[in-house]
Design a protein around this motif. Structure first.
Motif, PDB file in Angstrom:
ATOM      1  N   GLN A 378       0.825  -1.207   0.000  1.00  0.00           N
ATOM      2  CA  GLN A 378       0.000   0.000   0.000  1.00  0.00           C
ATOM      3  C   GLN A 378       0.860   1.258   0.000  1.00  0.00           C
ATOM      4  OE1 GLN A 378      -2.120  -0.941   3.571  1.00  0.00           O
ATOM      5  NE2 GLN A 378      -3.877  -1.838   2.504  1.00  0.00           N
ATOM      6  N   ARG A 379       1.975   1.203   0.704  1.00  0.00           N
ATOM      7  CA  ARG A 379       2.882   2.354   0.743  1.00  0.00           C
ATOM      8  C   ARG A 379       3.444   2.639  -0.648  1.00  0.00           C
ATOM      9  NH1 ARG A 379       8.645   2.175   3.986  1.00  0.00           N
ATOM     10  NH2 ARG A 379       9.571   4.038   3.068  1.00  0.00           N
ATOM     11  N   ARG A 380       3.937   1.600  -1.322  1.00  0.00           N
ATOM     12  CA  ARG A 380       4.525   1.804  -2.669  1.00  0.00           C
ATOM     13  C   ARG A 380       3.475   2.281  -3.654  1.00  0.00           C
ATOM     14  NH1 ARG A 380       7.684  -2.963  -1.346  1.00  0.00           N
ATOM     15  NH2 ARG A 380       6.034  -4.262  -2.228  1.00  0.00           N
ATOM     16  N   ALA A 381       2.249   1.744  -3.538  1.00  0.00           N
ATOM     17  CA  ALA A 381       1.200   2.150  -4.473  1.00  0.00           C
ATOM     18  C   ALA A 381       0.840   3.624  -4.288  1.00  0.00           C
ATOM     19  CB  ALA A 381      -0.034   1.274  -4.272  1.00  0.00           C
ATOM     20  N   ALA A 382       0.765   4.071  -3.031  1.00  0.00           N
ATOM     21  CA  ALA A 382       0.423   5.472  -2.776  1.00  0.00           C
ATOM     22  C   ALA A 382       1.523   6.411  -3.280  1.00  0.00           C
ATOM     23  CB  ALA A 382       0.190   5.681  -1.279  1.00  0.00           C
ATOM     24  N   LEU A 383       2.777   6.048  -3.045  1.00  0.00           N
ATOM     25  CA  LEU A 383       3.876   6.893  -3.511  1.00  0.00           C
ATOM     26  C   LEU A 383       3.902   6.968  -5.037  1.00  0.00           C
ATOM     27  CD1 LEU A 383       6.698   5.794  -1.028  1.00  0.00           C
ATOM     28  CD2 LEU A 383       5.457   7.972  -1.056  1.00  0.00           C
ATOM     29  N   SER A 384       3.615   5.849  -5.682  1.00  0.00           N
ATOM     30  CA  SER A 384       3.582   5.858  -7.155  1.00  0.00           C
ATOM     31  C   SER A 384       2.443   6.726  -7.665  1.00  0.00           C
ATOM     32  CB  SER A 384       3.442   4.428  -7.673  1.00  0.00           C
ATOM     33  OG  SER A 384       4.542   3.639  -7.282  1.00  0.00           O
ATOM     34  N   ARG A 385       1.294   6.632  -7.033  1.00  0.00           N
ATOM     35  CA  ARG A 385       0.133   7.427  -7.461  1.00  0.00           C
ATOM     36  C   ARG A 385       0.382   8.916  -7.278  1.00  0.00           C
ATOM     37  NH1 ARG A 385      -3.175   4.877  -4.755  1.00  0.00           N
ATOM     38  NH2 ARG A 385      -3.479   6.219  -2.912  1.00  0.00           N
TER      39      ARG A 385
END
Length: 474
Positions: A378-385
């Motif tokens: 979830q952390r990586r997905a939010a940073l990518s978004r």
């Protein structure tokens, strides 16, 4: 006073059971420091519970109570071992007598083995029964007596709590049965060893005549019985009286030297084969099963006292984790880098919220919710978004009941690099750790007003209004 030592795995689970029973009866103990230390010391829930219980047990005195209980148990067991040897030797002297009268081989063997064989039969029947809970005394009468004596030596409330926890820990398994069985068989083996030693000592220092007596039974019965009982000892080289010697012993005491030796060897061989050897083997077998059961023993984590600790010792957000050493300078968000590409939209994320906190909050529009950031994915997905579409205003909701660690603060800094402006919302009424949050955010370069304390200020800031008077950290 016993010297301090580390607890065995069984003793650690025993101590955890003491703590659980106390908390279920009297309410949770103060364990903030212990829980933090447990979370840092281990990864799985049971090990963390054991670390927590050990720290609490030292503080409350329960750890020392368990060590003292074991000290008393070893002392009682040592005394019982000596008494068993003395009893066995005395029993041999009682049945053989002083040599002034002939020795009835039937009564002698029955007197030395009868009670033992009856006790062994009861143990075998009890062992076949299913475990129905509680501290089973089916491990044997001697083991049960030993346990009661240990309990009698200390009747304090702490000692009682320790014993009750032991009962609760072993209620679902046969650990108690195998442990008490090992003690029972070992004490019987010592008693029979004392009897064998007594028989040998008396036969070596006195002259006995051997006889069997009957009024209604035929002599052939004793010939067959003596031969059958001597079959197993004869495999180890013990002598067996021949039929002529057996028949002659029925008319008068056997005074012939060869006959005496044959009867003496037969008696000792029978004591070893049908008394000492079975008890010794059973003691070893029960000891092995007891050790195997100890290795398989685990805490019943479904119990309410342990289930309550799951949320505290295994929080969902802990999976982010921090394993690197603390840097000399904390990373500071480069908010100007995201300023030019910011879309002007607002976004709201939740970081390490407790499972009891509702999300998304009802006071804010659901369209602003960018999700909970509890796992690495979830952390990586939010940073990518946010890297692809940087929000103009980013509000990071945190749980103020938790202590900010470097992993949490580092993630806030990373999120702030992808937004034009970032604020942190302490979601909830607990203010005990707000000073730590202020200090941590200050090290990241956030201004004091970046910490928002109420929902109205959070809603106002996300809407683009100046709410500095409302959001000022108190």
């Amino acid at each position: 006073m016993l010297p301090s030592r580390s607890l065995t795995p069984f003793e650690s689970r025993w101590l955890a059971e003491v703590v659980r029973r106390h908390e279920e009866r009297h309410g949770p103990l103060d364990d903030r420091a212990q829980c933090l230390a447990a979370r840092a010391a281990a990864a799985d829930l049971e090990t963390r519970i054991l670390h927590r219980a050990d720290a609490i047990g030292v503080r409350e005195g329960w750890r020392d109570a368990i060590l003292h209980w074991h000290g008393r148990a070893r002392l009682v067991l040592a005394v019982a071992a000596v008494l068993a040897l003395v009893f066995g030797f005395g029993a041999a002297a009682g049945v053989l007598g002083d040599g002034s009268r002939p020795v009835n081989v039937v009564w002698t063997l029955g007197g030395l083995l009868g009670v033992n064989l009856f006790s062994l039969l009861l143990w075998l029947v009890a062992t076949a029964l299913p475990v129905r809970g509680g501290m089973s005394l089916r491990g044997g009468a001697l083991g049960g007596v030993w346990l009661r004596v240990v309990a009698v030596l200390d009747r304090s409330p702490v000692a009682a709590a320790v014993l009750q926890a032991l009962v609760g820990l072993t209620a679902r398994t046969r650990i108690a049965q195998w442990g008490l069985g090992c003690i029972t068989h070992a004490l019987w083996a010592l008693a029979l060893a004392g009897a064998v030693a007594g028989v040998l000592a008396l036969l070596a220092t006195r002259r006995y005549g051997f006889v069997w007596e009957t009024t209604i039974l035929p002599g052939e019965l004793f010939v067959g019985l003596t031969t059958a009982l001597g079959a197993l000892p004869s495999l180890a080289g013990f002598p067996v009286p021949d039929p002529a010697t057996i028949v002659a012993s029925g008319d008068a005491p056997m005074l012939d030297e060869a006959g005496r030796r044959a009867w003496a060897g037969w008696l000792i061989g029978a004591l070893l084969a049908y008394g000492l050897l079975p008890r010794l083997l059973l003691a070893l077998a029960c000891g092995g099963l007891w050790l195997a059961a100890l290795r398989r023993l685990r805490l019943d984590l479904a119990r309410p006292g342990y289930a309550r600790l799951r949320a505290v010792l295994m929080p969902d957000s802990e999976r982010i984790g921090v394993s690197d050493p603390e840097p000399a300078i904390m990373p500071r968000p480069l908010r100007h880098a995201a300023h030019a590409g910011a879309s002007g939209t607002a976004a709201l994320v939740a970081l390490e919220l407790g499972s009891d906190v509702a999300w998304p909050p009802a006071q804010l529009p659901a369209t602003l919710d960018a999700g909970r950031l509890d796992s690495r994915e979830q952390r990586r997905a939010a940073l990518s978004r946010f890297a692809a579409d940087a929000p103009g205003r980013l509000l990071v909701a945190i749980d103020p009941r938790r202590t900010p660690d470097r992993g949490t603060l580092g993630l806030i800094a990373e999120l702030a690099e992808h937004a034009a402006d970032t604020r942190v919302w302490a979601l909830g009424g607990d203010t005990a750790r707000l000073a730590l949050w202020r200090e941590g955010l200050a090290r990241l370069g956030f201004a004091p007003e970046a910490l928002i304390l109420d929902a109205a200020a959070a809603q106002c800031w996300l809407g683009g209004h100046d709410a500095s008077a409302t959001e000022e950290a108190r």
